[in-house]
Structure formats: C-alpha cells, structure tokens
Motif scaffolding. Structure first.
Motif, PDB file in Angstrom:
ATOM      1  N   MET A  43      67.570  88.313  55.720  1.00  0.00           N
ATOM      2  CA  MET A  43      68.363  87.910  56.881  1.00  0.00           C
ATOM      3  C   MET A  43      68.631  86.409  56.894  1.00  0.00           C
ATOM      4  O   MET A  43      69.665  85.938  57.369  1.00  0.00           O
ATOM      5  CB  MET A  43      67.642  88.330  58.164  1.00  0.00           C
ATOM      6  N   ALA A  44      67.676  85.653  56.343  1.00  0.00           N
ATOM      7  CA  ALA A  44      67.814  84.195  56.319  1.00  0.00           C
ATOM      8  C   ALA A  44      68.665  83.703  55.151  1.00  0.00           C
ATOM      9  O   ALA A  44      68.853  82.499  54.981  1.00  0.00           O
ATOM     10  CB  ALA A  44      66.434  83.546  56.259  1.00  0.00           C
ATOM     11  N   GLY A  45      69.151  84.638  54.326  1.00  0.00           N
ATOM     12  CA  GLY A  45      69.996  84.264  53.194  1.00  0.00           C
ATOM     13  C   GLY A  45      69.216  83.899  51.948  1.00  0.00           C
ATOM     14  O   GLY A  45      69.779  83.288  51.027  1.00  0.00           O
ATOM     15  N   LEU A  46      67.924  84.271  51.916  1.00  0.00           N
ATOM     16  CA  LEU A  46      67.078  83.935  50.769  1.00  0.00           C
ATOM     17  C   LEU A  46      66.872  85.172  49.881  1.00  0.00           C
ATOM     18  O   LEU A  46      66.738  86.291  50.398  1.00  0.00           O
ATOM     19  CB  LEU A  46      65.718  83.420  51.245  1.00  0.00           C
ATOM     20  N   PRO A  47      66.833  84.975  48.572  1.00  0.00           N
ATOM     21  CA  PRO A  47      66.552  86.121  47.692  1.00  0.00           C
ATOM     22  C   PRO A  47      65.127  86.608  47.901  1.00  0.00           C
ATOM     23  O   PRO A  47      64.189  85.808  47.987  1.00  0.00           O
ATOM     24  CB  PRO A  47      66.751  85.549  46.286  1.00  0.00           C
ATOM     25  N   MET A  48      64.949  87.911  47.996  1.00  0.00           N
ATOM     26  CA  MET A  48      63.625  88.467  48.226  1.00  0.00           C
ATOM     27  C   MET A  48      62.811  88.430  46.930  1.00  0.00           C
ATOM     28  O   MET A  48      63.343  88.221  45.840  1.00  0.00           O
ATOM     29  CB  MET A  48      63.739  89.884  48.780  1.00  0.00           C
ATOM     30  N   LYS A  56      82.466  95.007  39.546  1.00  0.00           N
ATOM     31  CA  LYS A  56      82.468  96.447  39.240  1.00  0.00           C
ATOM     32  C   LYS A  56      81.118  97.056  39.574  1.00  0.00           C
ATOM     33  O   LYS A  56      80.404  97.580  38.735  1.00  0.00           O
ATOM     34  CB  LYS A  56      82.814  96.671  37.765  1.00  0.00           C
ATOM     35  N   SER A  57      80.731  96.949  40.825  1.00  0.00           N
ATOM     36  CA  SER A  57      79.451  97.479  41.276  1.00  0.00           C
ATOM     37  C   SER A  57      79.627  98.859  41.883  1.00  0.00           C
ATOM     38  O   SER A  57      80.617  99.132  42.566  1.00  0.00           O
ATOM     39  CB  SER A  57      78.822  96.535  42.306  1.00  0.00           C
ATOM     40  N   GLN A  58      78.639  99.743  41.629  1.00  0.00           N
ATOM     41  CA  GLN A  58      78.653 101.079  42.207  1.00  0.00           C
ATOM     42  C   GLN A  58      77.887 101.121  43.526  1.00  0.00           C
ATOM     43  O   GLN A  58      77.945 102.102  44.244  1.00  0.00           O
ATOM     44  CB  GLN A  58      78.024 102.081  41.222  1.00  0.00           C
ATOM     45  N   TYR A  59      77.165 100.041  43.819  1.00  0.00           N
ATOM     46  CA  TYR A  59      76.308 100.025  45.011  1.00  0.00           C
ATOM     47  C   TYR A  59      77.127  99.740  46.257  1.00  0.00           C
ATOM     48  O   TYR A  59      77.868  98.762  46.327  1.00  0.00           O
ATOM     49  CB  TYR A  59      75.210  98.967  44.841  1.00  0.00           C
ATOM     50  N   GLN A  60      77.006 100.605  47.250  1.00  0.00           N
ATOM     51  CA  GLN A  60      77.747 100.448  48.504  1.00  0.00           C
ATOM     52  C   GLN A  60      76.794 100.450  49.704  1.00  0.00           C
ATOM     53  O   GLN A  60      77.128 100.932  50.773  1.00  0.00           O
ATOM     54  CB  GLN A  60      78.765 101.591  48.654  1.00  0.00           C
ATOM     55  N   GLY A  61      75.582  99.930  49.525  1.00  0.00           N
ATOM     56  CA  GLY A  61      74.581  99.948  50.580  1.00  0.00           C
ATOM     57  C   GLY A  61      74.829  98.893  51.644  1.00  0.00           C
ATOM     58  O   GLY A  61      75.730  98.064  51.539  1.00  0.00           O
ATOM     59  N   THR A  62      73.994  98.931  52.684  1.00  0.00           N
ATOM     60  CA  THR A  62      74.143  97.983  53.792  1.00  0.00           C
ATOM     61  C   THR A  62      73.388  96.685  53.541  1.00  0.00           C
ATOM     62  O   THR A  62      73.645  95.678  54.197  1.00  0.00           O
ATOM     63  CB  THR A  62      73.613  98.623  55.093  1.00  0.00           C
ATOM     64  N   VAL A  63      72.423  96.693  52.602  1.00  0.00           N
ATOM     65  CA  VAL A  63      71.652  95.490  52.298  1.00  0.00           C
ATOM     66  C   VAL A  63      72.476  94.584  51.385  1.00  0.00           C
ATOM     67  O   VAL A  63      73.071  95.044  50.417  1.00  0.00           O
ATOM     68  CB  VAL A  63      70.320  95.866  51.602  1.00  0.00           C
ATOM     69  N   LYS A  64      72.497  93.308  51.702  1.00  0.00           N
ATOM     70  CA  LYS A  64      73.244  92.359  50.884  1.00  0.00           C
ATOM     71  C   LYS A  64      72.523  92.129  49.568  1.00  0.00           C
ATOM     72  O   LYS A  64      71.315  91.910  49.538  1.00  0.00           O
ATOM     73  CB  LYS A  64      73.417  91.040  51.643  1.00  0.00           C
ATOM     74  N   ILE A  65      73.268  92.162  48.474  1.00  0.00           N
ATOM     75  CA  ILE A  65      72.708  92.001  47.135  1.00  0.00           C
ATOM     76  C   ILE A  65      73.410  90.837  46.444  1.00  0.00           C
ATOM     77  O   ILE A  65      74.642  90.713  46.519  1.00  0.00           O
ATOM     78  CB  ILE A  65      72.906  93.289  46.301  1.00  0.00           C
ATOM     79  N   ASN A  66      72.645  89.966  45.770  1.00  0.00           N
ATOM     80  CA  ASN A  66      73.289  88.869  45.047  1.00  0.00           C
ATOM     81  C   ASN A  66      73.744  89.334  43.668  1.00  0.00           C
ATOM     82  O   ASN A  66      73.581  90.501  43.295  1.00  0.00           O
ATOM     83  CB  ASN A  66      72.375  87.638  44.963  1.00  0.00           C
ATOM     84  N   GLU A  67      74.314  88.426  42.883  1.00  0.00           N
ATOM     85  CA  GLU A  67      74.912  88.795  41.588  1.00  0.00           C
ATOM     86  C   GLU A  67      73.889  89.267  40.575  1.00  0.00           C
ATOM     87  O   GLU A  67      74.243  89.912  39.573  1.00  0.00           O
ATOM     88  CB  GLU A  67      75.675  87.599  41.016  1.00  0.00           C
ATOM     89  N   ASN A  68      72.607  88.983  40.790  1.00  0.00           N
ATOM     90  CA  ASN A  68      71.560  89.434  39.878  1.00  0.00           C
ATOM     91  C   ASN A  68      70.912  90.738  40.315  1.00  0.00           C
ATOM     92  O   ASN A  68      69.938  91.183  39.712  1.00  0.00           O
ATOM     93  CB  ASN A  68      70.476  88.356  39.735  1.00  0.00           C
ATOM     94  N   GLY A  69      71.458  91.348  41.380  1.00  0.00           N
ATOM     95  CA  GLY A  69      70.895  92.602  41.854  1.00  0.00           C
ATOM     96  C   GLY A  69      69.668  92.425  42.721  1.00  0.00           C
ATOM     97  O   GLY A  69      68.891  93.369  42.905  1.00  0.00           O
ATOM     98  N   ILE A 106      61.779  95.917  51.035  1.00  0.00           N
ATOM     99  CA  ILE A 106      62.991  96.661  50.690  1.00  0.00           C
ATOM    100  C   ILE A 106      62.815  97.269  49.303  1.00  0.00           C
ATOM    101  O   ILE A 106      62.214  96.659  48.413  1.00  0.00           O
ATOM    102  CB  ILE A 106      64.233  95.746  50.722  1.00  0.00           C
ATOM    103  N   TYR A 107      63.341  98.483  49.130  1.00  0.00           N
ATOM    104  CA  TYR A 107      63.263  99.155  47.838  1.00  0.00           C
ATOM    105  C   TYR A 107      64.683  99.384  47.298  1.00  0.00           C
ATOM    106  O   TYR A 107      65.595  99.737  48.053  1.00  0.00           O
ATOM    107  CB  TYR A 107      62.554 100.504  47.965  1.00  0.00           C
ATOM    108  N   THR A 108      64.834  99.152  46.033  1.00  0.00           N
ATOM    109  CA  THR A 108      66.100  99.482  45.365  1.00  0.00           C
ATOM    110  C   THR A 108      65.788 100.401  44.188  1.00  0.00           C
ATOM    111  O   THR A 108      64.686 100.365  43.638  1.00  0.00           O
ATOM    112  CB  THR A 108      66.814  98.220  44.841  1.00  0.00           C
TER     113      THR A 108
END
Length: 243
Positions: free
Chosen positions: A99-104, A81-94, A145-147
């Motif tokens: 690009m390499a699949g690592l959390p920033m 139930k996420s409201q975020y529809q951005g192009t950046v991939k976000i994990n379950e913790n926000g 990246i900024y959220t």
C-alpha cells in the motif's frame, strides 16, 4: 548445454547440438533440453538459465511442467504482455507492491502449494517506518501476500527476479559463453579449415572431452611439473644405485 561446478569453479559441457545459424535460440535450447533429459534420466535438472530469447509463455509453461525453475530475464520487446489480471499491484519483476508503494519481501517458495510468499517490508525490517502500517494490517507479522506461477509464469517465477538468489544464479549463465570461448579460441576451432557438419561435430566432441579431462585433473589436483620432477629424481637414483 553447460553446467557449472561450484566446487571446482569449472564449466562442464553436458550436451552438444549443432544447428543452422538462422535457427532461433529459443527453439534450439528447448529441443536440446528435451533431448538432454532423455539422455540423462538420472540427472535432476533443477534450474534452466537462459537469455531473454527464451522469454515467452510456452517456454515457462514447459519448464514448470518439468519442475525446472526458470532463470530468464524479461525481454523488453515483450513488455506489457502479462497474463496476470489480479487486484494486487505488481512491479516489472513480478514482485507485489504494498500500500505504501514499496516492493514486498520474498519469504520463500512453498513447493507443496506451488506458491510464493511475500511479507510486509516494514514487518521484516527492510524499512524503518511506514505511514500505512495501521491501514494495512494490525498484525505484528505484517501483511502477507501469495502469488502463484500459474497466475503468470513469466512474472511469478519460483525464484523471483531481482532477488539475491536470482542474481547469483543468473551470473552462471556466462558459463556457456566461456565454453564457447574454449572451443572456438583456446582449441582454435574457429581457425580450423574443417568443413561439414560431421567433422565439426567430431572436433567439438573431442575438445569437449578435453574440457572434462581438465576438470578431472583439477579435481585430482594433479601437477604435471611436480610429477615430472619426481620421475626425473627416481630415474637418477635408479642409475646411481645401479652404476
């Protein structure tokens, strides 16, 4: 509602509200917080630590409006139930995923712009190598990246889930459970034959005052045994010199 005093390592009740058992915890906490803010206008409520019963968008929106940082675990029932529809991939913790699949890497909350800064894990030294370095950013500082909490307050909390600060704050939530234990078990409120909301409220208030007195004694480093022995010694000297 309870606050934790780090200096004394003590749990201090600051607001009490007796409600019916069927009432949902997520409703009770918000009502209690609203009343506590009105009762203590000089207090700064910086963080709200609650369980997953409070994991809903209205609660996050209200806390953000009051400038209170939410420390609330995600409810598994609300998954997806996420409201975020951005192009950046976000994990379950926000947390943004590079690009390499690592959390920033969390790089602080910018209060003036109400946004969270994230940096490249390779540039910050969290990983030793990255195959996507040249594709991602040519800067030594790495991609940034900024959220914003406004994107989705559940995902983009001011203190990111999974961060060391979030885990440290979340540990304090047991403070309320310890106060409940003191009221119900240590002061034997659960074993009492008290009936009626008014009587329950009275005894809960009395026991809470005792908890505050315990903290004051801890702060003053008062020792009853030592004080009693000093009193006995002074009394003996008085009788000896006046005999």
């Amino acid at each position: 509602m309870v606050t934790y005093n780090e200096e004394l390592k003590s749990d201090i009740p600051i607001y009490l509200r007796l409600v019916e058992a069927p009432r949902y915890d997520g409703v009770t906490a918000i009502v209690a917080l609203s009343e506590a803010r009105a009762l203590y206008p000089d207090f700064v409520f910086d963080k709200f630590i609650g369980d997953c019963a409070h994991d809903n968008h209205p609660t996050y929106h209200l806390l953000n409006k009051w400038n209170i940082k939410p420390i609330i675990p995600l409810n598994k029932k609300n998954k997806g139930k996420s409201q975020y529809q951005g192009t950046v991939k976000i994990n379950e913790n926000g947390i943004p995923v590079c690009m390499a699949g690592l959390p920033m890497v969390y790089n602080g909350f910018m209060k003036d712009r109400n946004r969270i800064k994230w940096r490249c894990p390779f540039a910050t030294g969290k990983v030793d190598s990255c195959n996507c370095k040249d594709k991602c950013s040519s800067s030594d500082y790495g991609r940034t990246i900024y959220t914003k909490p406004s994107f989705d307050p559940r995902l983009f909390t001011a203190i990111p889930r999974g961060s060391d600060e979030w885990k440290e704050e979340m540990r304090k939530r047991t403070s309320s459970e310890r106060v409940n234990k003191r009221l119900l078990n240590d002061y034997e409120l659960e074993l009492s034959k008290t009936r009626g909301k008014k009587r329950w409220s009275f005894w809960i208030m009395i026991h809470s005052i005792n908890i505050h007195l315990d903290a004051r004694l801890k702060k003053s480093k008062f020792n009853f045994i030592s004080s009693f022995l000093i009193f006995i010694a002074k009394s003996l000297l008085f009788f000896v010199f006046n005999f």
